[in-house]
Enzyme design. Structure first.
Site: not given
Length: 633
Positions: A217-219, A459
């Site tokens: 998952k995205d930062k 991402d």
């Protein structure tokens, strides 16, 4: 920036509302959707609870205890000799380096509590692996014995003796920890792999690879996803009191680890700030996103944020232009390196310069630092080998970035010329369970082929799509003939990521679009996909041309202060935080939008259809800066 990466077209033709994405990390909330279609939440059940409080764990644990007690009750006691034969029957056939007499002695020590005389096994001349195998044999098959390496005068021995009650308990504890647990990971403003790394560091865990997840998952966001691990829940839950941006909970036993792609997608709740709804029909734009979909471009995350885009590094590697590849990678660190070393970094191929610069790069230049160490090890005459200093997954990302660059430009050309209708020569994805056999033309490539569908998360981390058993999904791909055009819908149309094992669409043009773009425009030879270096071999894959959002809803929110959150996270709700009051006469407008996407799509790409603005990081930094300055005036 988006146009430079081939992202140029839209399906919705109306005006957009603009907006700023991820102005605060809390404006971007992601909840994983598991393989059963259920949204993963970090709720009150997960908050500071022990695994022992969960009914499924209690019932399972009690069942095991009761089964053991019942078996023990029904078993008749065996004599020493009978028990020895029973233990021997469970030992592996290969019992080296033990002799038959030594095995008899060890088995008697295992079953007879009164047998306390140790067995000394001479290991002089054995290598470390052979000595380790002896300890492993004892640990795995004779759990009431203990083995220790000692010195007997000048000789090395392994002494094996009956343990003093501790080994059995230790093995029971290890067996419990080897159970697989599925749990919820809630994280804020940190990537999945960095979150797992931080968790391991804080809890002093060595087994980083023991954590498995369905996707990264995205930062920059607030994300909730499921993780599997064999670490005890009691130990993992200590992280809840150590850091502010990670929480774990909702532990439960499971039969197997999660695998990449083992999910149905992600549910997004996103706030776009400073939107302009005048002249934008949000109802119509959102309806189009659900009904007509969006062009399934690879997002800007795929191409990095450095001075030189990652796809240019990929092009150089495919063409075996090793010096260019190294120049492109190191150029991202020129400005961050200490001033006196910048010139040496640019002239890395001069002996001694790589060693001089390696400790003087910026803090985040991990890839560049790894490359310089590779150059120090292999020298400037072995540039291909020097690139191996960079992790294999990172090197492959350069190649995949180029494939994505080709795909983006190709889908733009396809949409521009033919729109949303299926045409002769298109490739379509048939049902994975289709019983149709591939048809093969006599004089050229097959008209139908089994292939992997490429998937990515939001991402840009590439994943493998899997079936319910976790196996890689193999899909039937077919080229549409003139009389089959009406049989298929645009949702089935796919385009290949270039490689050796894919077929290409064939339109009315006499020239293959891919060959023209790759060889004439980019100067890359398609034969180089079958690379001399095995690591850089590109098989290719397929990607759906159009993606679709579902479960979409939205609202427009007024606000005055960009620093204040406009929605609550799972953690906020658990802590009983109250939603901020709506500012009815706020100076600015924000669009709060929710929708679900499959794994093969980017949320930022889907939102382009509504915003009609560049959502790439460079452009967003500019408009975010302007918005902040406007509020501060």
């Amino acid at each position: 920036m988006e146009k430079e990466r081939g992202i140029t077209e839209y399906l919705y033709k109306g005006d957009g509302c603009g907006g700023i994405i991820k102005m605060r990390y809390s404006d971007f909330v992601v909840n994983e959707v598991d393989i059963n279609g259920d949204r993963v939440h970090f709720d009150s059940k997960c908050w500071n609870t022990s695994v022992k409080e969960h009914e499924d764990f209690i019932s399972n644990k009690n069942k095991v205890k009761n089964d053991k007690a019942e078996n023990k009750k029904n078993e008749e006691p065996l004599g020493i000799e009978e028990e020895m034969e029973s233990v021997k029957s469970l030992l592996p056939e290969d019992r080296s380096p033990f002799s038959k007499k030594q095995i008899d002695t060890l088995v008697r020590m295992q079953v007879d509590k009164t047998c306390n005389k140790p067995l000394d096994l001479e290991v002089e001349g054995m290598n470390k692996l052979e000595r380790t195998n002896i300890h492993v044999f004892i640990r795995n098959h004779l759990d009431k014995l203990d083995s220790t390496t000692k010195k007997n005068g000048q000789k090395s021995i392994i002494q094996i003796k009956r343990a003093k009650g501790g080994v059995k308990r230790r093995n029971d504890r290890r067996a419990e920890e080897r159970l697989i647990y599925k749990f919820v990971l809630y994280k804020e403003n940190i990537g999945t792999m960095d979150a797992v790394s931080l968790l391991c560091k804080k809890l002093r865990l060595n087994n980083f690879k023991g954590f498995n997840y369905a996707g990264t998952k995205d930062k920059r966001g607030v994300t909730t996803q499921e993780i599997t691990a064999t670490i005890s829940p009691q130990r993992l839950m200590q992280i809840n009191g150590m850091v502010n941006n990670l929480r774990v909970g909702n532990f439960r036993p499971t039969q197997q680890h999660l695998k990449l792609g083992h999910l149905n997608g992600n549910h997004f709740t996103i706030v776009l700030r400073n939107v302009n709804t005048e002249g934008c029909n949000l109802d119509e734009a959102c309806k189009s996103l659900v009904d007509n979909g969006f062009i399934n471009y690879f997002g800007m995350q795929r191409f990095g944020t450095g001075t030189i885009a990652t796809h240019r590094v990929g092009m150089a590697i495919i063409n075996s232009e090793w010096k260019n590849a190294i120049d492109f990678i190191l150029s991202n660190s020129y400005s961050d390196a200490e001033s006196e070393f910048q010139e040496k970094l640019k002239n890395w191929n001069i002996e001694g310069n790589a060693a001089a610069c390696v400790d003087h790069l910026g803090k985040k230049a991990n890839v560049e630092r790894a490359l310089l160490r590779g150059l120090m090890k292999c020298g400037t005459n072995q540039l291909c080998q020097s690139l191996n200093g960079i992790a294999r997954n990172m090197r492959l990302l350069y190649l995949h970035s180029y494939q994505s660059y080709v795909w983006n430009r190709m889908v733009s050309r396809r949409i521009t010329k033919f729109g949303l209708k299926v045409v002769e020569g298109d490739l379509v994805c048939l049902d994975a369970t289709s019983s149709k056999k591939p048809s093969v033309e006599d004089s050229e490539e097959p008209n139908s082929k089994k292939a992997k569908i490429s998937t990515t998360d939001d991402d840009g981390q590439e994943e493998e799509e899997t079936d319910e058993e976790g196996a890689k999904k193999i899909t039937q791909v077919k080229r549409v003939s003139a009389d089959e055009v009406g049989k298929y819908s645009i949702s089935q149309v796919i385009l290949p990521l270039p490689g050796c094992d894919v077929i290409y669409p064939k339109y009315e043009d006499t020239c293959c679009w891919y060959k023209q773009m790759i060889e004439e425009d980019d100067g890359v030879k398609m034969k180089n996909f079958n690379h001399n270096v095995k690591t850089y071999y590109l098989s290719g894959a397929y990607r759906f041309m159009v993606g679709f959002a579902k479960n979409l809803k939205y609202e427009v929110i007024k606000y005055d202060n960009y620093m204040l959150p406009l929605m609550l996270s799972d953690k906020d709700r658990m802590m009983k935080k109250v939603q901020l009051p709506v500012v009815e006469d706020g100076e600015y407008e924000a669009l709060k939008i929710e929708f679900q996407l499959p794994t093969s799509t980017y949320a930022t790409v889907a939102l382009r259809e509504i915003t009609k603005t560049d959502l790439g990081p460079m452009h967003q930094m500019e408009v975010e800066k302007t918005h902040k300055e406007t509020q501060q005036q």
